[in-house]
Structures are given as structure tokens and as C-alpha cells.
Design a protein around this motif. Structure first.
Motif, mmCIF file in Angstrom:
data_model
loop_
_atom_site.group_PDB
_atom_site.id
_atom_site.type_symbol
_atom_site.label_atom_id
_atom_site.label_comp_id
_atom_site.label_asym_id
_atom_site.label_seq_id
_atom_site.Cartn_x
_atom_site.Cartn_y
_atom_site.Cartn_z
ATOM 1 N N LYS A 128 -3.298 39.917 -15.265
ATOM 2 C CA LYS A 128 -2.216 40.977 -16.227
ATOM 3 C C LYS A 128 -2.929 40.363 -17.521
ATOM 4 N N GLY A 129 -3.935 40.078 -17.438
ATOM 5 C CA GLY A 129 -3.953 38.990 -18.340
ATOM 6 C C GLY A 129 -3.456 37.555 -19.629
ATOM 7 N N PHE A 130 -2.670 37.432 -17.875
ATOM 8 C CA PHE A 130 -1.506 36.125 -17.909
ATOM 9 C C PHE A 130 -2.203 35.372 -17.148
ATOM 10 N N GLU A 131 -2.345 34.034 -17.810
ATOM 11 C CA GLU A 131 -3.063 32.844 -17.169
ATOM 12 C C GLU A 131 -1.930 31.818 -17.357
ATOM 13 N N ALA A 132 -1.918 30.789 -16.342
ATOM 14 C CA ALA A 132 -1.829 29.589 -16.232
ATOM 15 C C ALA A 132 -2.417 28.497 -15.461
ATOM 16 N N THR A 133 -2.285 27.362 -16.063
ATOM 17 C CA THR A 133 -3.662 25.986 -15.529
ATOM 18 C C THR A 133 -2.576 25.128 -15.013
ATOM 19 N N GLY A 149 13.909 43.762 -9.279
ATOM 20 C CA GLY A 149 13.538 42.731 -8.626
ATOM 21 C C GLY A 149 11.965 41.618 -8.837
ATOM 22 N N LEU A 150 12.319 40.319 -8.924
ATOM 23 C CA LEU A 150 11.451 39.693 -9.105
ATOM 24 C C LEU A 150 9.752 39.262 -8.397
ATOM 25 N N GLN A 151 9.304 39.636 -8.737
ATOM 26 C CA GLN A 151 8.022 39.785 -8.506
ATOM 27 C C GLN A 151 7.083 39.203 -9.403
ATOM 28 N N LEU A 152 5.768 38.419 -8.140
ATOM 29 C CA LEU A 152 4.938 37.435 -8.346
ATOM 30 C C LEU A 152 4.033 37.626 -9.938
ATOM 31 N N LEU A 153 3.496 36.824 -10.291
ATOM 32 C CA LEU A 153 2.720 37.187 -11.273
ATOM 33 C C LEU A 153 1.134 36.284 -11.383
ATOM 34 N N LEU A 154 1.455 35.268 -10.866
ATOM 35 C CA LEU A 154 0.264 35.093 -10.901
ATOM 36 C C LEU A 154 0.693 32.984 -10.547
ATOM 37 N N LYS A 155 -0.400 32.767 -9.070
ATOM 38 C CA LYS A 155 0.135 31.509 -8.876
ATOM 39 C C LYS A 155 -0.725 30.185 -8.552
ATOM 40 N N SER A 198 2.351 20.404 -15.635
ATOM 41 C CA SER A 198 2.582 21.491 -16.524
ATOM 42 C C SER A 198 2.005 22.671 -15.990
ATOM 43 N N PHE A 199 2.223 24.053 -16.703
ATOM 44 C CA PHE A 199 1.822 25.067 -15.836
ATOM 45 C C PHE A 199 2.375 26.354 -16.622
ATOM 46 N N HIS A 200 1.889 25.714 -17.826
ATOM 47 C CA HIS A 200 2.835 27.016 -18.596
ATOM 48 C C HIS A 200 1.611 28.228 -18.819
ATOM 49 N N LEU A 201 2.391 28.902 -19.274
ATOM 50 C CA LEU A 201 1.967 31.052 -19.128
ATOM 51 C C LEU A 201 1.885 31.311 -20.719
ATOM 52 N N GLU A 202 0.638 32.569 -21.084
ATOM 53 C CA GLU A 202 0.094 31.827 -22.122
ATOM 54 C C GLU A 202 -0.552 33.883 -21.368
ATOM 55 N N LYS A 203 -0.500 34.654 -22.367
ATOM 56 C CA LYS A 203 -1.613 35.697 -22.696
ATOM 57 C C LYS A 203 -2.279 35.773 -23.888
ATOM 58 N N GLY A 204 -3.318 36.402 -24.844
ATOM 59 C CA GLY A 204 -3.725 36.368 -26.196
ATOM 60 C C GLY A 204 -3.385 36.885 -26.856
ATOM 61 N N SER A 205 -2.389 39.114 -26.038
ATOM 62 C CA SER A 205 -2.191 39.692 -26.659
ATOM 63 C C SER A 205 -1.379 40.445 -25.607
ATOM 64 N N VAL A 206 -0.277 40.405 -26.304
ATOM 65 C CA VAL A 206 1.053 40.692 -26.010
ATOM 66 C C VAL A 206 1.273 42.499 -25.706
#
Lengths: 115, 111
Positions: free
Chosen positions: B60-65, B43-49, B72-80
Motif C-alpha cells: 500500500k505504498g509503505f516500505e520498511a527495510t 483489530g490489528l492487521q499485517l501491513l508488511l513483513k 532497525s526496521f523503519h516504516l516509510e511512505k512517500g505521500s500519506v
């Protein structure tokens, strides 16, 4: 804590038959949601309950879909009669309350195939 | 009404590559913004808010501003990593308190 429980996980029916899905939310969560997720699309809200009252059901096809949440805990979603386009995953989610930034906790979903 | 627009997928990357998944929204007032993740068979689970403008959610290394000026609320991660392969959903909760989701973006990470 136990998660959101849903059953059945999978269901295959013929068109015009009926089907029911069950959801048990996290204990203490006042708000319960049913979403429909068609393959390749995002979840679409069907109905939102606050305790056992309906907050929003504007996208519920009321001629064939019904949902209830007796005693403000468990909920059932029923489809009667089913159509081919009802093939989807039906997701149940719950949250502490509907307002603010309360996070939704989802169940694993019930996958419906209508033949 | 409220709406969320995400970039089309799938996004295919090699391990350790930089990830960006774009998300823009339309809502009245000041919504709370979320990223949920759905791993295969789950199921879906929260990553960030993030709940207000200029807030940065991270996990978990993911960020969004939360960018109010560009909605906008773009999701980024430096090294997948390969284990990041999943479907990512942007979502909002506005003044109506009805959670609205985007259509999801599939991420495939190759070793």
C-alpha cells in the motif's frame, strides 16, 4: 475466509467480579494467542497455545487469570476477581503455526472496563 | 528478552507529506520483523513483513527495510493520505517464536 471472532466486544464490570472472553480462531490455525492491550501501550502477550497445549504463559497473572483451549479450537480467557488495572482491550489472534514468519490474524478485541 | 522500541507519537502530517516511523529492536538470533496497523475500531492487521537482513517489505505504498547492522526496521511512505490515519505497531518474532510488539505510534493525517 472468516476472520478471528471474539465476544463480547464490550464489557463493564465492578472490581472483584468475574468476566470471560471467548475466541474462535481461523479454521486450521494451530496457534492461538491472547494479548492484553492497555490504552496507549502495545499488546502484551498473556498466553500462547499450540493446538491445545500451552507454549508460553509467563506473563499471565495466574492468581486471577486463566485460559483454556479445549479441543485445540475455541478458547476462553477468564478473569476472577477483576481489578481496576485489568481495564484493557483483550485481543485474540491466531496463526498457522507458531514458528517462523507466520503472520498473526487478530480479532477486533474485547474491551473491558472495570469500575 | 526480545524487545521493540518505537518512536513516540502522535505523528501529525499534512496529506502528501513524507512519513517515517522509527523502530529498533533487540533479539537473539535472526528475528522476522513486521509492521501491523490498527485502524480506529478495528483489530490489528499485517501491513508488511521482512524475514531476513536487507529484505524490504512493502504494501500500500509503505516500505520498511530489515537493517541488521543497525537493528532497525523503519516504516516509510512517500505521500500519506488521510485514510492512512491509524496506529502503527512494529513487531518481531525471534528464536522463542513469541511475537513481541512495540507500544505503537499514532499517525494523524490532515487534509
Amino acid at each position: 475466509e472468516a476472520g478471528v471472532a471474539q465476544s463480547p466486544r464490550y464489557k463493564i464490570i465492578e472490581k472483584r467480579q468475574s468476566v470471560a472472553f471467548w475466541c474462535n480462531p481461523i479454521s486450521g490455525h494451530a496457534t492461538l494467542y491472547w494479548y492484553q492491550q492497555i490504552l496507549g501501550q502495545g499488546p502484551k502477550l498473556l498466553i500462547q497455545f499450540q493446538n491445545n497445549g500451552v507454549v508460553d504463559d509467563s506473563q499471565l497473572p495466574k492468581d486471577r487469570f486463566s485460559a483454556e483451549r479445549l479441543k485445540g479450537v475455541d478458547s476462553t480467557l477468564k478473569i476472577q476477581p477483576a481489578k481496576l488495572e485489568d481495564s484493557a482491550v483483550y485481543l485474540c489472534a491466531s496463526s498457522l503455526e507458531g514458528s517462523g514468519a507466520n503472520v498473526l490474524t487478530f480479532g477486533a478485541g474485547s474491551r473491558l472496563t472495570v469500575l | 528478552g526480545d524487545s521493540v522500541t518505537q518512536m513516540e507519537g502522535p505523528v501529525t502530517l499534512s496529506e502528501e507529506a513524507f512519513l517515517t516511523i522509527n523502530c529498533t529492536y533487540t533479539a537473539t538470533g535472526y528475528p522476522s520483523l513486521f509492521w501491523y496497523v490498527q485502524y480506529p475500531g478495528e483489530g490489528l492487521q499485517l501491513l508488511l513483513k521482512a524475514t531476513k537482513a536487507d529484505d524490504k517489505g512493502s504494501n500500500k505504498g509503505f516500505e520498511a527495510t530489515y537493517r541488521k547492522e543497525t537493528t532497525s526496521f523503519h516504516l516509510e511512505k512517500g505521500s500519506v493520505q488521510v485514510s492512512d490515519s491509524a496506529v502503527y505497531f512494529c513487531a518481531l518474532k525471534g528464536g522463542s517464536y513469541i511475537p513481541t510488539f512495540g507500544r505503537g505510534t499514532s499517525l494523524i493525517v490532515h487534509p
